[in-house]
Design a protein around this motif. Structure first.
Motif, PDB file in Angstrom:
ATOM      1  N   GLU A 122       0.893  -1.363  -0.089  1.00 33.99           N
ATOM      2  CA  GLU A 122       0.132   0.023   0.080  1.00 33.99           C
ATOM      3  C   GLU A 122       1.036   1.330  -0.093  1.00 33.99           C
ATOM      4  OE1 GLU A 122      -3.792  -1.355   2.395  1.00 33.99           O
ATOM      5  OE2 GLU A 122      -1.972  -1.100   3.518  1.00 33.99           O
ATOM      6  N   VAL A 123       2.166   1.077   0.263  1.00 33.21           N
ATOM      7  CA  VAL A 123       3.016   2.309   0.441  1.00 33.21           C
ATOM      8  C   VAL A 123       3.441   2.463  -1.069  1.00 33.21           C
ATOM      9  CG1 VAL A 123       5.120   3.387   1.331  1.00 33.21           C
ATOM     10  CG2 VAL A 123       3.728   1.878   2.533  1.00 33.21           C
ATOM     11  N   ILE A 124       3.299   3.614  -1.823  1.00 32.23           N
ATOM     12  CA  ILE A 124       3.589   3.744  -3.289  1.00 32.23           C
ATOM     13  C   ILE A 124       4.674   4.699  -3.334  1.00 32.23           C
ATOM     14  CG2 ILE A 124       1.000   3.461  -3.890  1.00 32.23           C
ATOM     15  CD1 ILE A 124       1.030   6.699  -4.051  1.00 32.23           C
ATOM     16  N   GLY A 125       5.161   5.234  -2.256  1.00 36.36           N
ATOM     17  CA  GLY A 125       6.323   6.205  -2.576  1.00 36.36           C
ATOM     18  C   GLY A 125       7.015   6.606  -1.290  1.00 36.36           C
ATOM     19  N   ILE A 126       8.291   6.792  -1.364  1.00 37.02           N
ATOM     20  CA  ILE A 126       8.959   7.120  -0.201  1.00 37.02           C
ATOM     21  C   ILE A 126       9.879   8.494  -0.530  1.00 37.02           C
ATOM     22  CG2 ILE A 126      11.042   6.665   1.251  1.00 37.02           C
ATOM     23  CD1 ILE A 126      10.467   3.805   0.099  1.00 37.02           C
ATOM     24  N   GLY A 127       9.833   9.629   0.571  1.00 38.88           N
ATOM     25  CA  GLY A 127      10.437  10.720   0.552  1.00 38.88           C
ATOM     26  C   GLY A 127      11.269  11.048   1.588  1.00 38.88           C
ATOM     27  N   THR A 128      12.375  11.633   1.434  1.00 38.27           N
ATOM     28  CA  THR A 128      13.011  12.089   2.726  1.00 38.27           C
ATOM     29  C   THR A 128      13.189  13.310   2.710  1.00 38.27           C
ATOM     30  OG1 THR A 128      15.189  11.732   1.440  1.00 38.27           O
ATOM     31  CG2 THR A 128      14.367   9.780   2.710  1.00 38.27           C
ATOM     32  N   ASN A 134      15.903  16.090   0.002  1.00 39.45           N
ATOM     33  CA  ASN A 134      15.449  17.261   0.176  1.00 39.45           C
ATOM     34  C   ASN A 134      15.778  18.083   1.334  1.00 39.45           C
ATOM     35  OD1 ASN A 134      13.704  19.737  -0.291  1.00 39.45           O
ATOM     36  ND2 ASN A 134      12.154  18.415  -1.365  1.00 39.45           N
ATOM     37  N   VAL A 135      15.714  19.374   1.491  1.00 41.05           N
ATOM     38  CA  VAL A 135      16.198  19.804   2.929  1.00 41.05           C
ATOM     39  C   VAL A 135      14.909  20.071   3.845  1.00 41.05           C
ATOM     40  CG1 VAL A 135      17.200  21.831   3.617  1.00 41.05           C
ATOM     41  CG2 VAL A 135      17.966  21.155   1.556  1.00 41.05           C
ATOM     42  N   ASP A 136      14.964  19.886   5.018  1.00 42.60           N
ATOM     43  CA  ASP A 136      13.965  19.818   5.936  1.00 42.60           C
ATOM     44  C   ASP A 136      13.087  21.276   5.853  1.00 42.60           C
ATOM     45  OD1 ASP A 136      16.089  21.308   6.998  1.00 42.60           O
ATOM     46  OD2 ASP A 136      16.354  20.548   9.047  1.00 42.60           O
ATOM     47  N   ALA A 137      13.669  22.525   5.835  1.00 43.48           N
ATOM     48  CA  ALA A 137      12.923  23.537   5.773  1.00 43.48           C
ATOM     49  C   ALA A 137      12.292  23.760   4.418  1.00 43.48           C
ATOM     50  CB  ALA A 137      13.790  24.961   6.024  1.00 43.48           C
TER      51      ALA A 137
END
Lengths: 558, 558
Positions: free
Chosen positions: A85-91, A271-274
């Motif tokens: 069910e998890v279609i994508g991962i982002g960080t 990506n960057v947290d802010a």
């Protein structure tokens, strides 16, 4: 109606990592698992290794993998979501937090030979020991009129990528020689997850001098810094950068097994947290200033065109969302100033009232401060306890408190400190507006808005702008990471084809907003004018007393 | 060899009166008896009468007589001195603390008709409600280029005699009509003791516009203030003034009986508490600056000629000792600033260490502050928590603290506050020296030097001058009063013919002195330069932010 899909967001902070599972159709947060880094921030002594010099701050990259192994399964379990069910991962990651690695991605710090070598570790964003290198970079950049000087509001920071790389070369040439790549931890993590080194444009743009369509400064420039750096881009850094939300590849079998996720699940570029928080606050158009409010404040704004706004941390095309210029500004201490005050200047009578009324002493202070009207304390402060990031970009500025009388009370000082940080934000807003970039409303996220409602009202009154609150407030970076995961998956897989589409469905603000009150704003106009005068007097060279005091302090400790 | 003789000194302070018995031949203190005023400082409500407005501060003159009746017999008993061994009586008083009385000396406040009338009572020196009247006096004085404007460093204070008298006339004309005399409490007390109204030149010179050889401003001036004041000097104040140390007469039979002293014992004319301390510190020549250090500091200096030194409280010929010009300057808050800090800004960790090490928390702070080197805190303060008396004469200035970082600690702030008050004293010294009046050493008395040795060393290091300590430190005004009693008695009676002769025998300094350390003084030269720049920036009109903040404060409380 199709079955619900989910996206995984992993937010790498300073002390810990957080994995969240989010429902793709509406952004609903189903689970959030926080795992602290086993080695934390390494700023005193390398575990089993040497004592560090002042201003150092390292991390162990293996801690990031530990977070993956612990937090992701925990979040999956808590959310009762199945791998398919998890279609994508982002960080998202702190930045700039770069590290030296071998060509296969092995961190130098993981090699037995370098385990006790500080320069082999991740230099965390707040590692400040590369100031001499930053000074050389700025000198060379100004001499050569390099573009990056303008992008970074006139000054390249000691916290950033090339300052840290140059420090490695200066102080540990063996590490420099041995490393095949010098890479942001966020990009390294994506590499681990996917098997591909695909660096992101955001970190490169904001921290690494990379400009869309132009690339890096020339080899001439780098040779000026150090003869051995002439071909640093080709040798250690790389030329290819990938946009935010694009897929860096599918999850490897190894990491699928370790996390319980499905192999080949799309992983978004880093990506960057802010920056990732901006679309998570629902901001995908110019006009809304996002404030990520915690120990410091990051101010993120979108613009249709490139403007050289004073004191920006960075101005990057597509740096936050595609097609728009992403502006980043900031205040280097906000929550930190209040924490300082709580620790170092709250008197006995506040603690006593707290005991008697059985509330935290901060509540006593907030109540007392809230009972005051603007101007009533007679106090005015400059919020420079940790220097000034925007718009003056000067770490040697220090705090000021003015207006004390024998009747001044602790809650008045507390309010003056809050007001000073609000004036700092207003200064940034006015720098944008001076360049024709409108700021019509503020959207806040982070830890501070939840804790301190008085502060939010003061910010609204000082800036004269309505403040909306992101929902969720504190996990908006993790939500933003998950949104980018959904974009990496794409609409065909049940995700979205753009961060714009994702934001429209997945991002939300709270019903509660803070509206400016006209009568308070009118008084704050006067107080801000006083702040502004002192800001310029102490911050723009009329009286460099703060720098001279800092020098005397340094000399006295010799 | 003749039998020992003794002098009685009675020092009237803000909260209490103190009687001391001193051996005439060497100044040895034999007894000291303190008696608090039964009504204390009346600043909220007249006992059994109306509530007072803010800034009022009254006293009941009968309390002064109560002190005589209680303290004098107690001191005699404690010292085991017989009445006939006491050759002279001297007094000193706070000033300006004037009161309305009838022609026989009866205070209006003692008349049943006026018992509930605030204006019938003594207006204590710190009664600040006559500011509108002081403003009118200054305006008229400047318009007419009156001498008193120069004597008082450019400004006549709301605390002083004619401001208070004009307030009576403005607000209670019935009291004005009924009073036959308006008189300093110190002069009234001598009148009670001797039966003669013989006013002293010191209080008149420093507080009452009187100038030796010239008298008062003209009736034209007083008419400008108020038509009914045209003949105020003749009608209410009097033209004759008597020098310090002269005898005002002998003790009356009534007061001999009440106190246990001998009838006809010579009583010296009145004196002011700060002024009488100067010869008691052994200072009877130019060059030594006497600092009476407590909640505030009074700075007293002798000069051979009249100079217009900036920001003096007063410059009076024979005002301290005969034949020399007496200069009075001051800092309006010193000990008061530390008391503010102790109350409002000392954090939990200081109190915790105090509990653990079983010492007062002030000792923890002093120890921490003493461990710092000059410049090490990185902090700089302006010591204006209660305005600035000398040299700026501006009650609307306020405190500043500059240089805070996230690492700033409480003991650093404490040291910065001490240093700021030392810079304030140095500013006064430099004002004297700018007019060619040398200050070669400092002599300290009062409560602060005993409590705070670190402070004394910092004052020596900041000013670059040796500091001697009076002996006794805390009762030097009472000693000075007794010395004037010995002078009123005269050499023939076993006393002295001049205050100079008395001081040579009766005044002493301690062996302990504080010497400036060259390396510290060199750093303080740099810090003082920074202080001086901020002093002038905020204090001389370049940025009147303090006044505007005070106005906003006033407006916000409406």
């Amino acid at each position: 109606m199709s079955k619900d899909k989910f996206a995984l967001g992993i937010d790498y902070g300073t002390e810990s990592g957080r994995a969240v599972l989010v429902r793709v159709r509406d952004g609903k947060l189903l689970a959030s698992a926080v795992v602290p880094y086993p080695d934390g921030v390494i700023d005193e002594r390398l575990p089993g290794g040497p004592k560090l010099e002042p201003d150092w701050a390292l991390q162990n990259p293996l801690d990031y993998l530990y977070v993956l192994e612990k937090a992701v399964p925990k979040a999956l379990k808590e959310a009762k979501v199945k791998a398919e069910e998890v279609i994508g991962i982002g960080t998202d990651f702190t930045a700039s937090s770069p590290m030296p690695v071998k060509s296969d991605g092995t961190p130098l710090s993981a090699l037995p030979k370098f385990r006790k070598t500080p320069h082999a570790y991740v230099k965390l964003w707040k590692h400040h020991a590369a100031q001499p290198e930053a000074n050389r970079i700025n000198e060379a950049g100004r001499d050569r009129n390099e573009e990056f000087i303008r992008i970074y509001g006139g000054k390249y920071s000691s916290e950033w990528f090339f300052s840290k790389l140059l420090q490695v070369l200066d102080e540990a040439p063996g590490v420099y020689d041995t490393m095949d790549r010098f890479i942001e931890a966020g990009d390294w993590l994506v590499w681990q997850l996917t098997g591909h080194e695909k660096r992101n444009t955001c970190t490169a743009g904001y921290k690494g001098m990379w400009v869309k369509g132009q690339g890096f400064p020339s080899s001439d420039f780098f040779r000026t810094l150090h003869p051995r750096m002439e071909n640093v881009i080709e040798e250690k850094v790389g030329l290819d950068y990938f946009p935010l939300g694009s897929s860096a590849g599918g999850l490897t079998a190894e990491w699928a097994k370790k996390t319980g996720l499905k192999e080949a699940t799309p992983v978004a570029t880093g990506n960057v947290d802010a920056h990732v928080a901006v679309p998570a606050c629902g901001v995908i158009e110019p006009g809304s200033l996002v404030m990520i409010m915690g120990t410091s404040i990051c101010h993120m704004l979108l613009g249709r065109e490139k403007q050289m706004v004073e004191g920006m941390c960075g101005t990057v095309e597509d740096g936050i969302v595609p097609g728009l210029w992403g502006y980043e500004a900031g205040q280097s201490a906000v929550g930190d100033i209040f924490a300082w005050f709580f620790e170092h200047a709250v008197p006995a009578y506040v603690h006593q009232e707290a005991r008697q009324t059985k509330v935290p002493f901060q509540v006593v202070l907030e109540k007392g401060a809230a009972a005051l009207k603007p101007g009533e304390s007679g106090l005015l402060a400059l919020d420079w306890w940790n220097g000034n990031r925007s718009v003056l970009v000067d770490v040697d500025l220090t705090g000021v408190l003015l207006g004390m009388t024998l009747a001044t009370r602790a809650e008045e000082i507390y309010r003056a400190l809050i007001e000073a940080t609000a004036f700092g934000t207003r200064t940034i807003i006015e720098a944008f507006e001076a360049k024709g970039i409108t700021v019509s409303e503020l959207v806040a996220c982070g830890g501070l808005p939840e804790k301190n409602r008085l502060l939010m009202q003061i910010y609204a009154d000082v800036t004269g702008r309505e403040i909306k609150l992101a929902d969720p407030l504190q996990t908006c970076s993790a939500l933003g990471a998950a949104m980018h995961g959904a974009v990496a998956a794409g609409a065909a897989a049940g995700g979205y084809d753009s961060i714009f589409a994702a934001a429209r469905k997945m991002a939300h603000v709270q019903k509660l907003t803070f509206k400016p009150r006209a009568e308070c704003h009118a008084v704050y106009d006067k107080l801000y004018a006083e702040y502004h005068t002192l800001h310029d007097y102490f911050g723009r060279g009329a009286n460099d007393v703060m720098k001279r005091m800092k020098n005397l302090k340094r000399e006295s400790s010799i």
